[in-house]
Scaffold this motif. Structure first.
Motif, PDB file in Angstrom:
ATOM      1  N   ALA A  63      -1.677  -8.244   5.272  1.00  0.00           N
ATOM      2  CA  ALA A  63      -2.013  -7.958   3.875  1.00  0.00           C
ATOM      3  C   ALA A  63      -2.119  -9.237   3.056  1.00  0.00           C
ATOM      4  O   ALA A  63      -2.987  -9.362   2.181  1.00  0.00           O
ATOM      5  CB  ALA A  63      -0.971  -7.030   3.265  1.00  0.00           C
ATOM      6  N   PHE A  64      -1.255 -10.204   3.344  1.00  0.00           N
ATOM      7  CA  PHE A  64      -1.252 -11.450   2.576  1.00  0.00           C
ATOM      8  C   PHE A  64      -2.217 -12.497   3.129  1.00  0.00           C
ATOM      9  O   PHE A  64      -2.408 -13.539   2.503  1.00  0.00           O
ATOM     10  CB  PHE A  64       0.165 -12.025   2.520  1.00  0.00           C
ATOM     11  N   LYS A  65      -2.844 -12.241   4.266  1.00  0.00           N
ATOM     12  CA  LYS A  65      -3.780 -13.197   4.862  1.00  0.00           C
ATOM     13  C   LYS A  65      -5.208 -13.029   4.360  1.00  0.00           C
ATOM     14  O   LYS A  65      -6.076 -13.835   4.697  1.00  0.00           O
ATOM     15  CB  LYS A  65      -3.783 -13.041   6.396  1.00  0.00           C
ATOM     16  N   GLN A  66      -5.468 -11.987   3.617  1.00  0.00           N
ATOM     17  CA  GLN A  66      -6.840 -11.674   3.210  1.00  0.00           C
ATOM     18  C   GLN A  66      -7.425 -12.760   2.291  1.00  0.00           C
ATOM     19  O   GLN A  66      -6.723 -13.320   1.453  1.00  0.00           O
ATOM     20  CB  GLN A  66      -6.886 -10.318   2.521  1.00  0.00           C
ATOM     21  N   LYS A  67      -8.729 -12.996   2.460  1.00  0.00           N
ATOM     22  CA  LYS A  67      -9.403 -14.000   1.640  1.00  0.00           C
ATOM     23  C   LYS A  67      -9.592 -13.497   0.212  1.00  0.00           C
ATOM     24  O   LYS A  67      -9.797 -12.309  -0.016  1.00  0.00           O
ATOM     25  CB  LYS A  67     -10.765 -14.332   2.253  1.00  0.00           C
ATOM     26  N   LEU A  71      -4.149  -9.367  -5.414  1.00  0.00           N
ATOM     27  CA  LEU A  71      -3.018  -8.469  -5.662  1.00  0.00           C
ATOM     28  C   LEU A  71      -2.644  -7.751  -4.372  1.00  0.00           C
ATOM     29  O   LEU A  71      -3.507  -7.439  -3.554  1.00  0.00           O
ATOM     30  CB  LEU A  71      -3.403  -7.432  -6.728  1.00  0.00           C
ATOM     31  N   VAL A  72      -1.334  -7.503  -4.211  1.00  0.00           N
ATOM     32  CA  VAL A  72      -0.850  -6.671  -3.108  1.00  0.00           C
ATOM     33  C   VAL A  72      -0.169  -5.451  -3.717  1.00  0.00           C
ATOM     34  O   VAL A  72       0.715  -5.571  -4.564  1.00  0.00           O
ATOM     35  CB  VAL A  72       0.140  -7.429  -2.202  1.00  0.00           C
ATOM     36  N   HIS A 100       2.281 -17.160  -1.281  1.00  0.00           N
ATOM     37  CA  HIS A 100       0.838 -17.029  -1.510  1.00  0.00           C
ATOM     38  C   HIS A 100       0.477 -16.951  -2.991  1.00  0.00           C
ATOM     39  O   HIS A 100      -0.702 -16.855  -3.330  1.00  0.00           O
ATOM     40  CB  HIS A 100       0.318 -15.782  -0.796  1.00  0.00           C
ATOM     41  N   LYS A 101       1.515 -16.966  -3.847  1.00  0.00           N
ATOM     42  CA  LYS A 101       1.299 -16.891  -5.293  1.00  0.00           C
ATOM     43  C   LYS A 101       0.454 -15.660  -5.666  1.00  0.00           C
ATOM     44  O   LYS A 101      -0.501 -15.734  -6.445  1.00  0.00           O
ATOM     45  CB  LYS A 101       0.634 -18.162  -5.811  1.00  0.00           C
ATOM     46  N   VAL A 102       0.832 -14.522  -5.101  1.00  0.00           N
ATOM     47  CA  VAL A 102       0.142 -13.259  -5.349  1.00  0.00           C
ATOM     48  C   VAL A 102       1.174 -12.213  -5.774  1.00  0.00           C
ATOM     49  O   VAL A 102       2.206 -12.061  -5.131  1.00  0.00           O
ATOM     50  CB  VAL A 102      -0.600 -12.767  -4.081  1.00  0.00           C
ATOM     51  N   LYS A 247     -15.927  -3.558  -8.326  1.00  0.00           N
ATOM     52  CA  LYS A 247     -16.061  -4.978  -7.997  1.00  0.00           C
ATOM     53  C   LYS A 247     -14.799  -5.488  -7.325  1.00  0.00           C
ATOM     54  O   LYS A 247     -14.141  -6.436  -7.783  1.00  0.00           O
ATOM     55  CB  LYS A 247     -16.364  -5.786  -9.258  1.00  0.00           C
ATOM     56  N   VAL A 248     -14.440  -4.848  -6.215  1.00  0.00           N
ATOM     57  CA  VAL A 248     -13.217  -5.214  -5.513  1.00  0.00           C
ATOM     58  C   VAL A 248     -13.320  -4.785  -4.057  1.00  0.00           C
ATOM     59  O   VAL A 248     -13.977  -3.793  -3.726  1.00  0.00           O
ATOM     60  CB  VAL A 248     -11.981  -4.546  -6.171  1.00  0.00           C
ATOM     61  N   LYS A 249     -12.705  -5.556  -3.196  1.00  0.00           N
ATOM     62  CA  LYS A 249     -12.580  -5.178  -1.794  1.00  0.00           C
ATOM     63  C   LYS A 249     -11.135  -4.720  -1.585  1.00  0.00           C
ATOM     64  O   LYS A 249     -10.193  -5.471  -1.863  1.00  0.00           O
ATOM     65  CB  LYS A 249     -12.890  -6.366  -0.882  1.00  0.00           C
ATOM     66  N   VAL A 250     -10.949  -3.496  -1.110  1.00  0.00           N
ATOM     67  CA  VAL A 250      -9.609  -2.966  -0.875  1.00  0.00           C
ATOM     68  C   VAL A 250      -9.317  -3.028   0.621  1.00  0.00           C
ATOM     69  O   VAL A 250     -10.029  -2.420   1.430  1.00  0.00           O
ATOM     70  CB  VAL A 250      -9.469  -1.515  -1.377  1.00  0.00           C
ATOM     71  N   TYR A 251      -8.297  -3.781   0.977  1.00  0.00           N
ATOM     72  CA  TYR A 251      -7.877  -3.879   2.379  1.00  0.00           C
ATOM     73  C   TYR A 251      -6.606  -3.060   2.562  1.00  0.00           C
ATOM     74  O   TYR A 251      -5.601  -3.316   1.900  1.00  0.00           O
ATOM     75  CB  TYR A 251      -7.617  -5.335   2.771  1.00  0.00           C
ATOM     76  N   ARG A 252      -6.660  -2.065   3.437  1.00  0.00           N
ATOM     77  CA  ARG A 252      -5.499  -1.216   3.691  1.00  0.00           C
ATOM     78  C   ARG A 252      -4.873  -1.626   5.020  1.00  0.00           C
ATOM     79  O   ARG A 252      -5.432  -1.383   6.087  1.00  0.00           O
ATOM     80  CB  ARG A 252      -5.903   0.262   3.685  1.00  0.00           C
ATOM     81  N   ALA A 253      -3.718  -2.251   4.927  1.00  0.00           N
ATOM     82  CA  ALA A 253      -3.050  -2.780   6.118  1.00  0.00           C
ATOM     83  C   ALA A 253      -2.604  -1.646   7.036  1.00  0.00           C
ATOM     84  O   ALA A 253      -2.140  -0.604   6.572  1.00  0.00           O
ATOM     85  CB  ALA A 253      -1.845  -3.630   5.703  1.00  0.00           C
ATOM     86  N   LYS A 254      -2.743  -1.873   8.332  1.00  0.00           N
ATOM     87  CA  LYS A 254      -2.379  -0.868   9.334  1.00  0.00           C
ATOM     88  C   LYS A 254      -1.135  -1.320  10.089  1.00  0.00           C
ATOM     89  O   LYS A 254      -0.936  -2.505  10.332  1.00  0.00           O
ATOM     90  CB  LYS A 254      -3.524  -0.655  10.332  1.00  0.00           C
ATOM     91  N   ARG A 255      -0.343  -0.339  10.494  1.00  0.00           N
ATOM     92  CA  ARG A 255       0.862  -0.649  11.270  1.00  0.00           C
ATOM     93  C   ARG A 255       0.525  -1.187  12.652  1.00  0.00           C
ATOM     94  O   ARG A 255       1.112  -2.145  13.108  1.00  0.00           O
ATOM     95  CB  ARG A 255       1.721   0.607  11.442  1.00  0.00           C
ATOM     96  N   GLY A 256      -0.388  -0.504  13.352  1.00  0.00           N
ATOM     97  CA  GLY A 256      -0.678  -0.880  14.734  1.00  0.00           C
ATOM     98  C   GLY A 256      -2.150  -1.082  14.931  1.00  0.00           C
ATOM     99  O   GLY A 256      -2.922  -1.140  13.991  1.00  0.00           O
TER     100      GLY A 256
END
Length: 329
Positions: A63-67, A71-72, A100-102, A247-256
């Motif tokens: 989640a914190f690696k995204q370009k 916001l998380v 990451h200052k997020v 105007k946003v890309k939503v990344y939904r982190a997955k467990r596996g």
């Protein structure tokens, strides 16, 4: 003419790509933490979801690696569990936020109770639904004593130790006052750690006094807002839509990954028949446990870490709510 139109079209597409590279959409990562907070690995094929540092570490890292991350968002749905794992997960998220200052904003779904609220305090802001259960800032442990039962059947308890307190709270022996005092001391220290964590996180936003906030009571979202335990009534999707629009890309982190993701839909309790059967079995188990508790006067849990998977099943009112929610499905 068609050649010129093709040229203009290609130039427009190239310009759009360049603009996208130069002005990429902001990214918002969403981490979903659902289940009881227990140590151990990730569940296999439809097993009960658990929250602990090892089962959530990769998801949090991704989640914190995204370009272009802006916001998380943390979606929390947990009745609580291990104080240690609650602390580890909460601190890990805070450390990532600082590195990451997020910012991290938390959204409570059905509940953030006990250890679930401990984790929720990792966010700079906390939002809940009106009917969410929030709080339960306390610690609990319970056991049963069977010394009278084994005495009735002529069973003798034989325990050998090195260290006079090694067999404290032995259920096969009568309860000792010294053991009670030692256990109360441990619970008091754990409770104070929880209180300190909430006060550090919420600060002056807390509006209730200690006697109100830290008794182990849970409240619905609206009342939690009055007490300063949350900052507003909102949902993660609604918040993202109002703040960023499309105007946003939503990344939904997955467990596996891999096979776990492929089979996830089949085993997901929210979408599968198997999940509904599991939910019914959980309610039956909850009723049995409640009956046993009433008979013995005790249960076995630490910080809402109960063997019952129905949220707050030790509480008869919450059990009724769970039963009603099942009917709605």
């Amino acid at each position: 003419m068609s050649f010129l139109l093709s040229k203009v079209k290609n130039m427009a597409l190239r310009s759009k790509r360049i603009s996208g590279y130069m002005n990429p959409k902001p990214t918002v990562s969403v981490i979903r933490l659902e289940g009881k907070i227990l140590s151990g690995g990730s569940p296999k094929f439809g097993g009960e979801k658990k929250i602990n540092l090892e089962s959530t570490r990769k998801m949090i890292d991704d989640a914190f690696k995204q370009k272009n991350l802006k916001l998380v968002c943390l979606n929390v749905n947990s009745p609580g569990g291990s104080p240690v794992q609650s602390d580890l997960v909460s601190q890990y998220i805070k450390d990532k936020s600082l590195k990451h200052k997020v910012d991290v904003i938390v959204f409570v779904e059905d509940m953030a109770a006990s250890g679930g609220y401990w984790i929720a305090c990792a966010g700079s802001k906390i939002y809940a639904c009106r009917s969410s259960l929030v709080g339960s800032i306390g610690v609990i442990t319970a056991s049963i004593g069977v010394h009278e039962l084994i005495k009735k059947y002529g069973i003798e308890s034989r325990i050998f130790t090195a260290g006079e307190n090694k067999a404290g709270m032995n259920p096969l022996e009568p309860l000792k006052e010294a053991d009670i005092q030692r256990l109360k001391s441990i619970l008091t220290h754990l409770h104070q750690h929880f209180i300190d964590h909430v006060k550090t996180s919420r600060g002056e936003r807390l509006k209730g006094d200690d006697e109100t906030l830290f008794t182990g009571e849970a409240w619905t979202g609206n009342k939690a807002l009055e007490l300063g335990l949350v900052d507003g009534i909102d949902t993660v999707d609604g918040y993202i839509e109002r703040t960023y629009g499309d105007k946003v890309k939503v990344y939904r982190a997955k467990r596996g990954g891999g096979l776990a993701n492929l089979l996830g839909a089949f085993f997901d309790p929210d979408f599968s028949v198997m999940g509904q059967l599991v939910a019914v079995n959980q309610l039956i188990a909850a009723n049995q446990q409640l009956a046993a508790n009433e008979y013995s006067g005790s249960s076995f849990s630490l910080d809402q870490n109960s063997p019952i998977t129905t949220p707050l099943a030790e509480d008869s009112m919450a059990l009724k709510i769970s039963q009603e929610s099942l009917k709605l499905k």
